[in-house]
Design a protein around this motif. Structure first.
Motif, mmCIF file in Angstrom:
data_model
loop_
_atom_site.group_PDB
_atom_site.id
_atom_site.type_symbol
_atom_site.label_atom_id
_atom_site.label_comp_id
_atom_site.label_asym_id
_atom_site.label_seq_id
_atom_site.Cartn_x
_atom_site.Cartn_y
_atom_site.Cartn_z
ATOM 1 N N UNK A 127 0.827 -1.206 0.000
ATOM 2 C CA UNK A 127 0.000 0.000 0.000
ATOM 3 C C UNK A 127 0.862 1.258 0.000
ATOM 4 N N UNK A 128 2.080 1.172 0.526
ATOM 5 C CA UNK A 128 2.972 2.328 0.541
ATOM 6 C C UNK A 128 3.538 2.647 -0.840
ATOM 7 N N UNK A 129 3.472 1.677 -1.759
ATOM 8 C CA UNK A 129 4.141 1.858 -3.051
ATOM 9 C C UNK A 129 3.268 2.499 -4.119
ATOM 10 N N UNK A 130 1.973 2.189 -4.168
ATOM 11 C CA UNK A 130 1.156 2.596 -5.307
ATOM 12 C C UNK A 130 0.849 4.098 -5.329
ATOM 13 N N UNK A 131 0.284 4.691 -4.251
ATOM 14 C CA UNK A 131 0.040 6.141 -4.310
ATOM 15 C C UNK A 131 1.321 6.957 -4.491
ATOM 16 N N UNK A 132 2.407 6.525 -3.832
ATOM 17 C CA UNK A 132 3.670 7.255 -3.980
ATOM 18 C C UNK A 132 4.215 7.120 -5.399
ATOM 19 N N UNK A 133 4.063 5.935 -6.006
ATOM 20 C CA UNK A 133 4.503 5.749 -7.393
ATOM 21 C C UNK A 133 3.707 6.647 -8.335
ATOM 22 N N UNK A 134 2.400 6.742 -8.124
ATOM 23 C CA UNK A 134 1.575 7.611 -8.966
ATOM 24 C C UNK A 134 1.919 9.076 -8.757
ATOM 25 N N UNK A 149 0.087 8.871 -21.401
ATOM 26 C CA UNK A 149 0.708 7.629 -21.871
ATOM 27 C C UNK A 149 1.323 6.846 -20.716
ATOM 28 N N UNK A 150 1.997 7.555 -19.815
ATOM 29 C CA UNK A 150 2.674 6.899 -18.694
ATOM 30 C C UNK A 150 1.669 6.252 -17.743
ATOM 31 N N UNK A 151 0.586 6.973 -17.427
ATOM 32 C CA UNK A 151 -0.434 6.423 -16.525
ATOM 33 C C UNK A 151 -1.101 5.209 -17.169
ATOM 34 N N UNK A 152 -1.348 5.272 -18.481
ATOM 35 C CA UNK A 152 -1.930 4.133 -19.184
ATOM 36 C C UNK A 152 -1.018 2.926 -19.150
ATOM 37 N N UNK A 153 0.275 3.142 -19.364
ATOM 38 C CA UNK A 153 1.244 2.046 -19.321
ATOM 39 C C UNK A 153 1.332 1.467 -17.915
ATOM 40 N N UNK A 154 1.306 2.333 -16.911
ATOM 41 C CA UNK A 154 1.345 1.902 -15.513
ATOM 42 C C UNK A 154 0.151 1.002 -15.207
ATOM 43 N N UNK A 155 -1.022 1.409 -15.664
ATOM 44 C CA UNK A 155 -2.231 0.601 -15.452
ATOM 45 C C UNK A 155 -2.140 -0.718 -16.195
ATOM 46 N N UNK A 156 -1.573 -0.694 -17.403
ATOM 47 C CA UNK A 156 -1.456 -1.908 -18.195
ATOM 48 C C UNK A 156 -0.591 -2.958 -17.539
ATOM 49 N N UNK A 157 0.448 -2.526 -16.839
ATOM 50 C CA UNK A 157 1.332 -3.489 -16.169
ATOM 51 C C UNK A 157 0.602 -4.229 -15.056
ATOM 52 N N UNK A 158 -0.343 -3.553 -14.405
ATOM 53 C CA UNK A 158 -1.149 -4.235 -13.400
ATOM 54 C C UNK A 158 -2.020 -5.312 -14.025
ATOM 55 N N UNK A 159 -2.572 -5.006 -15.202
ATOM 56 C CA UNK A 159 -3.418 -5.989 -15.890
ATOM 57 C C UNK A 159 -2.590 -7.184 -16.362
ATOM 58 N N UNK A 160 -1.383 -6.919 -16.862
ATOM 59 C CA UNK A 160 -0.507 -8.004 -17.294
ATOM 60 C C UNK A 160 -0.144 -8.904 -16.111
ATOM 61 N N UNK A 161 0.166 -8.286 -14.977
ATOM 62 C CA UNK A 161 0.527 -9.066 -13.789
ATOM 63 C C UNK A 161 -0.658 -9.874 -13.294
ATOM 64 N N UNK A 417 -1.188 12.139 -4.586
ATOM 65 C CA UNK A 417 -0.996 10.969 -3.740
ATOM 66 C C UNK A 417 -2.305 10.479 -3.161
ATOM 67 N N UNK A 418 -3.098 11.408 -2.640
ATOM 68 C CA UNK A 418 -4.399 11.050 -2.081
ATOM 69 C C UNK A 418 -5.349 10.553 -3.162
ATOM 70 N N UNK A 419 -5.327 11.199 -4.331
ATOM 71 C CA UNK A 419 -6.183 10.768 -5.435
ATOM 72 C C UNK A 419 -5.796 9.359 -5.885
ATOM 73 N N UNK A 420 -4.495 9.081 -5.969
ATOM 74 C CA UNK A 420 -4.043 7.734 -6.327
ATOM 75 C C UNK A 420 -4.507 6.702 -5.320
ATOM 76 N N UNK A 421 -4.465 7.066 -4.036
ATOM 77 C CA UNK A 421 -4.928 6.157 -2.991
ATOM 78 C C UNK A 421 -6.426 5.906 -3.113
#
Length: 522
Positions: A127-134, A149-161, A417-421
């Motif tokens: 939980x400490x990694x995702x909002x801070x990464x965003x 583009x970056x946010x889309x790629x970030x989301x895509x990696x979650x789907x791949x995993x 950060x809060x929005x990402x959370x």
């Protein structure tokens, strides 16, 4: 080395980062998203081995997932607030490093209670990694097109995993040991943390709130509000998870549901009593343009993917008697198509996110309809299930990516950060509530329609899911306001900024203060 360059608190430094450095950081952030998602999906293939090795019951093995998800979703808001108030670089590296240590330890555990405890603590680290990464990603890519583009790629990696984790877990279980599911995460986490120590500029998280006095920072965390909401989420998710296995009429489940709902209402009341710059979720957050409807859309993606994976992985193995590897391979279209669809981020700068999200939801409805009508027989994989996987995964990924992009554009960057959370909390909350709902529907229908070997219960679950997607399509059609499409993202909330009268030790106003530092241009 460059000469001394002035860097304002809204940080121009990312604009001077080299393209190579930006791409390396994007890969690091995406690997973290990949690890967090793989922490759940890979264990789907390893659960039978875990049960046999540790003598787990079916309910205990469920908590290997639920314990992680419970703490992960509950602590997202704390993580997001820490990333906004303090430097997100520190929060990110601390979370990734802790994730690596805990995963390494989990690989050496051979008993039930320690592994459940470690999984719960691992959820906090993740939980400490995702909002801070965003938060860092938004800073590294300030240009709207690059950011999309970056946010889309970030989301895509979650789907791949989410899908690739099934294959990774199956490979480790079949050819090595389930312990490597945990060690694999550690092998990725440690290098990521080390690289980010040197690659993330220290000034990248500098904001007005970072330069407040320590006392002001402490107040900005809103520990009372965060504590109330965290406990409420823990109780709610625990109740929902327990209700799907122990029954919704259980007194404990009902009591926890009532208490959690009361605490959530209490949290929102508490937030109205605080100054805007001290509330963890200021009430006006929900009134940012399109924020509420986008938050509602965020409840769907993990629900759809998790529901489809849950239903078919169990049916294919327990009813069709397919092997773990065969099940994982048949799931691959979900991940492959989702990753391809994640590359559509730049479309949000050409078309309105409203029409893109609606297109994605429409594809999802077609796919869910196919799954409701077919899929109960092995021979129905190619005419029904495969096209549903392709259309549905593409549609959900498009809706997911562009909801993610749009919600960051709706709120000030100072709250990223809060929005990402909140966004990721919605994903987890939707998945938890949704899985509990479809499990209850499936079980109740199967009790009167031939048992678990019949498709009637699963079909009923997909009809329910189709109704949810249709409701979201209607909501986005009615409530999405296009008036702010393609406008620059605000850097600060004007109301919050105007309430800040903190000064530096030299007496300068923070809004007028520049920080001078030597910056290396790569």
């Amino acid at each position: 080395m460059s000469p001394l360059l002035p860097i304002s608190l809204d940080s121009d430094e990312p604009k001077r980062l080299s393209l190579t450095r930006k791409l390396v950081l994007l890969v690091m952030f995406c690997l973290t998203q990949f690890m967090d998602t793989l922490n759940i999906s890979a264990l789907l293939s390893a659960i039978p081995a875990l049960e046999a090795s540790m003598g787990m019951t079916e309910i205990q093995s469920t908590w290997v997932f639920s314990g992680f998800r419970l703490t992960f979703s509950s602590f997202l808001l704390i993580s997001g607030r820490l990333s906004d108030v303090y430097n997100p670089k520190t929060v990110f590296i601390g979370g990734v490093s802790t994730l690596g240590v805990l995963s390494l330890c989990a690989g050496f555990v051979y008993s039930t209670v320690p592994i459940l405890i470690l999984r719960a603590i691992t959820g906090i680290a993740s939980a400490m990694t995702i909002p801070s990464a965003l938060k860092l990603l938004v800073k590294v890519f300030p240009d709207p097109l690059e950011q999309a583009r970056a946010v889309g790629f970030f989301a895509g990696c979650g789907a791949v995993a989410n899908m690739g984790g099934l294959v990774v877990g199956a490979m480790f279980v079949q050819w090595a040991s389930y312990h490597w599911v945990f060690w694999f995460v550690a092998c990725v986490a440690f290098p990521v943390a080390l690289i980010c120590v040197f690659m993330i500029p220290s000034q990248i998280g500098e904001t007005i709130s970072n330069h407040k006095p320590k006392g002001a920072k402490w107040k900005s965390l809103d520990l009372v509000g965060v504590g109330i909401l965290t406990v409420a989420f823990v109780l709610l998710i625990f109740a929902v998870t327990s209700g799907s296995t122990d029954g919704w009429k259980s007194p404990v489940v009902l009591a926890l549901l009532i208490i959690s709902i009361i605490m959530i209402i209490g949290f929102f009341y508490w937030e109205t009593l605080l100054p805007a710059d001290q509330a963890v979720i200021p009430p006006r957050t929900w009134f940012y343009n399109n924020f509420s409807v986008l938050f509602a859309i965020a409840l769907l993606p993990s629900f759809w993917w998790s529901g489809v994976m849950f239903i078919f992985s169990i049916m294919w193995q327990n009813v069709f008697h397919w092997s773990v590897m065969s099940t994982a391979v048949h799931m691959l279209p979900l991940g492959i198509v989702a990753f391809a669809a994640s590359c559509t981020g730049s479309l949000s700068r050409i078309y309105s996110p409203k029409w893109i999200i609606l297109t994605g939801l429409s594809l999802c409805m077609i796919a869910t309809l196919l799954l409701a009508l077919g899929g109960g027989k092995p021979e129905n994989y190619w005419p029904y299930v495969f096209p549903a996987f392709v259309l549905g995964s593409a549609g959900v990924m498009v809706a997911f990516s562009h909801t993610n992009i749009a919600i960051f554009q709706a709120a000030p960057s100072s709250m990223s950060g809060t929005v990402g959370a909140m966004f990721n909390g919605a994903l987890q909350f939707g998945s938890a509530i949704g899985l509990a709902a479809i499990t209850s529907i499936e079980t109740s229908v199967e009790a009167t329609h031939g048992g678990s070997h019949e498709y009637a219960g699963r079909a009923a679950s997909f009809w329910f899911l189709l109704g949810i997607v249709a409701l979201q399509s209607i909501s986005i059609s009615i409530f999405y306001d296009r008036s702010t499409d393609h406008k620059p993202q605000p850097k600060y909330d004007n109301a919050m900024h105007s309430t800040s009268h903190s000064t530096t030790d030299c007496g300068e106003k923070l809004g007028d203060r520049n920080v001078t530092t030597a910056t290396e241009v790569n």
